[in-house]
Design an enzyme around this catalytic site. Structure first.
Site, PDB file in Angstrom:
ATOM      1  N   GLY A 189      15.528 -18.959  17.236  1.00  0.00           N
ATOM      2  CA  GLY A 189      14.779 -17.710  17.291  1.00  0.00           C
ATOM      3  C   GLY A 189      13.893 -17.691  18.510  1.00  0.00           C
ATOM      4  N   GLU A 190      13.222 -16.563  18.695  1.00  0.00           N
ATOM      5  CA  GLU A 190      12.299 -16.418  19.817  1.00  0.00           C
ATOM      6  C   GLU A 190      11.019 -15.764  19.330  1.00  0.00           C
ATOM      7  OE1 GLU A 190      13.801 -14.827  23.452  1.00  0.00           O
ATOM      8  OE2 GLU A 190      15.853 -15.451  23.012  1.00  0.00           O
ATOM      9  N   ALA A 240       6.692 -14.676  20.600  1.00  0.00           N
ATOM     10  CA  ALA A 240       5.957 -14.047  21.695  1.00  0.00           C
ATOM     11  C   ALA A 240       5.742 -15.010  22.856  1.00  0.00           C
ATOM     12  CB  ALA A 240       4.613 -13.539  21.179  1.00  0.00           C
ATOM     13  N   TYR A 241       5.716 -16.325  22.576  1.00  0.00           N
ATOM     14  CA  TYR A 241       5.372 -17.282  23.623  1.00  0.00           C
ATOM     15  C   TYR A 241       6.412 -18.385  23.819  1.00  0.00           C
ATOM     16  CZ  TYR A 241       0.835 -15.030  23.295  1.00  0.00           C
ATOM     17  OH  TYR A 241      -0.160 -14.092  23.286  1.00  0.00           O
ATOM     18  N   GLY A 242       7.612 -18.185  23.360  1.00  0.00           N
ATOM     19  CA  GLY A 242       8.602 -19.222  23.605  1.00  0.00           C
ATOM     20  C   GLY A 242       9.781 -19.155  22.658  1.00  0.00           C
ATOM     21  N   GLU A 243      10.591 -20.207  22.718  1.00  0.00           N
ATOM     22  CA  GLU A 243      11.820 -20.275  21.948  1.00  0.00           C
ATOM     23  C   GLU A 243      11.692 -21.311  20.840  1.00  0.00           C
ATOM     24  OE1 GLU A 243      14.757 -19.438  25.764  1.00  0.00           O
ATOM     25  OE2 GLU A 243      14.275 -21.505  25.161  1.00  0.00           O
ATOM     26  N   ASP A 264       0.518 -10.180  10.089  1.00  0.00           N
ATOM     27  CA  ASP A 264       1.773  -9.762  10.714  1.00  0.00           C
ATOM     28  C   ASP A 264       2.944 -10.020   9.766  1.00  0.00           C
ATOM     29  OD1 ASP A 264       3.321  -8.610  12.679  1.00  0.00           O
ATOM     30  OD2 ASP A 264       3.562 -10.464  13.836  1.00  0.00           O
TER      31      ASP A 264
END
Length: 469
Positions: free
Chosen positions: A19-20, A22-25, A133
């Site tokens: 997955g991905e 907001a700040y990386g994988e 969230d």
């Protein structure tokens, strides 16, 4: 080209993303001997300059959590430019994978996940933590089929030593935000409950009710003015589910159902039966085929022949903390990488030649089971070159912007029906002599992504291998 590289010692790192964020994988780590699996979130601080503050807050909150419905935090490794966070691996993928666009899922499954979501939120709120969230993309499914809350990047402490504070940060994902979040300082618990209510509607109907909760949104205004009954998604709901949704999504946060009230609601207590039973006896006394075992009042107004959503999980190792992970972290902190290049981690091969990358991929059905369960992949009966040509034609017909990234994946950029950015990737994988297309969401709404996927699959029907779906 190999799909896995040495991470450290006996740990392999798969180059394909789980997955991905907001700040990386997020990538999968697999221990070659024990077969234990963990997820590793990789953050590049040179690429994301503002990541440090958010990651530190996320880790500070996440590391103190321990509940069966929350993804477990195992540890972190920090370097000057990069950071690695080790998390529980959830092989079932995101919740949105279980939701059929415009259809939803069986009521019994939605109820099960809603109960588990409420249990996780109750634990968080008991600790004085608000998630802020909640959405299907942040709700993962473990190997045992249990829902697990993930991604605490927006989480915050709203209660400390019995004293509760109002929150004022406008954060989250627009379709799931409670109206008060955009208007004024707000109480944390009702705002989280609202987001859970939107998740419930999505699970039962396969769609979101609105793009945002502002006075400029027509669907939301109809909801406020109680002029919604003839509109979708509300007309898909039975009376009890609609009543629960209406009480959770009360505009007045003080009148909104509390978590405990949601758990006691009649819809949450209704005995739907086991939708997975294949020998249900109907009114004539004959055994019926596998079907949705939910009455009109219990709860979605859908035909009984609507395809069920399979939730059977592979028999993978339990989600306990791997015993060998302690050794892994020790080796990392001691600089114990053994890849012969003086770096802690092997990086994915950089290859801009799409054809070459695809042709050299070597994945088998056996090792592909290491990845998360996905309903957005299928086999084709054409060559790599022909498949790529068909893909490009499909993208152009749909007016999508697309390009190949450094790893060889095809990245598609578009917008959803709500005009929000939607980005997803397609990997062409060689699997035992066949070609598989694996679609993964990178950014945006999971339900909208699945809609785009189904349309693309239909446009590729001439090359889809229906025998190996």
């Amino acid at each position: 080209m190999s799909q896995a590289s040495i991470f450290v010692e006996d740990w392999l790192c798969y180059n394909t993303n789980l997955g991905e964020g907001a700040y990386g994988e997020v990538k999968l780590l697999l221990h070659r001997k024990t077969k234990e699996k963990i997820a590793c979130k990789m953050i590049d601080h040179d690429k994301y300059k503002d990541a440090s503050l958010h990651i530190n807050r996320e880790v500070m909150i996440h590391k103190f959590l321990d509940h069966e419905n929350i993804i477990k935090y195992y540890g972190r490794r920090q370097e000057p430019a990069k950071e690695y966070i080790f998390l529980e691996y959830a092989s079932g993928g995101e919740l949105f994978q279980m939701i059929e666009p415009d259809i939803g899922m069986p009521s019994s499954e939605a109820q099960k996940f809603m109960k588990q979501l409420m249990n996780g939120i109750k634990y968080l709120h008991g600790k004085g933590i608000a998630h802020r969230d909640i959405k299907p993309e942040n709700l993962l499914i473990g190997a045992d089929g249990k829902l697990k809350i993930s991604d605490f990047g927006m989480a915050t402490l709203f209660r400390f030593k019995g004293k509760e504070r109002l929150l004022d940060k406008k954060c989250g994902t627009k379709p799931y935000l409670a109206p008060e979040v955009l208007q004024r300082p707000y109480y944390a618990q009702p705002a989280d409950i609202w987001s859970c209510g939107i998740v419930l509607v999505a699970m039962l109907t396969g769609e979101l009710p609105w793009a945002d909760t502002t006075n400029g949104n027509e669907e939301f205004i109809k909801w406020k003015n109680e002029e919604y009954l003839c509109d979708t998604p509300w007309r898909k709901l039975g009376n009890t589910a609609l009543a629960l949704s209406k009480q959770i999504l009360n505009i007045d946060s003080e009148k909104r159902l509390t978590l405990e009230q949601v758990q006691k609601h009649p819809w949450m207590k209704f005995q739907f039966g086991n939708d997975d039973e294949s020998d249900v006896v109907d009114s004539s006394g004959e055994k019926s085929a596998k079907r949705w075992n939910s009455m009109m009042e219990a709860e979605t107004r859908q035909n009984a022949d609507t395809p069920d959503v399979a939730l059977s999980q592979p028999n993978l190792p339990s989600s306990r903390k791997p015993a060998s992970l302690v050794q892994l972290l020790k080796e990392l902190n001691e600089g114990g990488a053994r890849n012969g290049r003086g770096a802690f981690f092997s990086q994915p091969a950089q290859n801009a030649d799409l054809m070459t990358h695809f042709a050299q991929s070597t994945i088998t059905k056996e090792n592909f089971q290491d990845f998360i369960k996905s309903m957005t992949r299928f086999y084709v009966k054409s060559t790599h070159e022909r498949t790529l040509e068909c893909l490009c034609n499909a993208f152009e017909q749909s007016h999508y912007t697309w390009a190949a990234d450094a790893s060889g994946a095809v990245v598609i950029s578009t917008v959803d029906l709500m005009k929000n950015p939607l980005v997803f990737k397609v990997n062409l994988l060689k699997m035992d002599g066949k070609v598989m297309l694996d679609f993964r969401l990178s950014k945006g709404c999971g339900l909208e992504f699945k809609k785009k996927f189904l349309k693309l699959k239909e446009s590729l029907k001439d090359i889809v291998d229906n025998k190996n779906i």
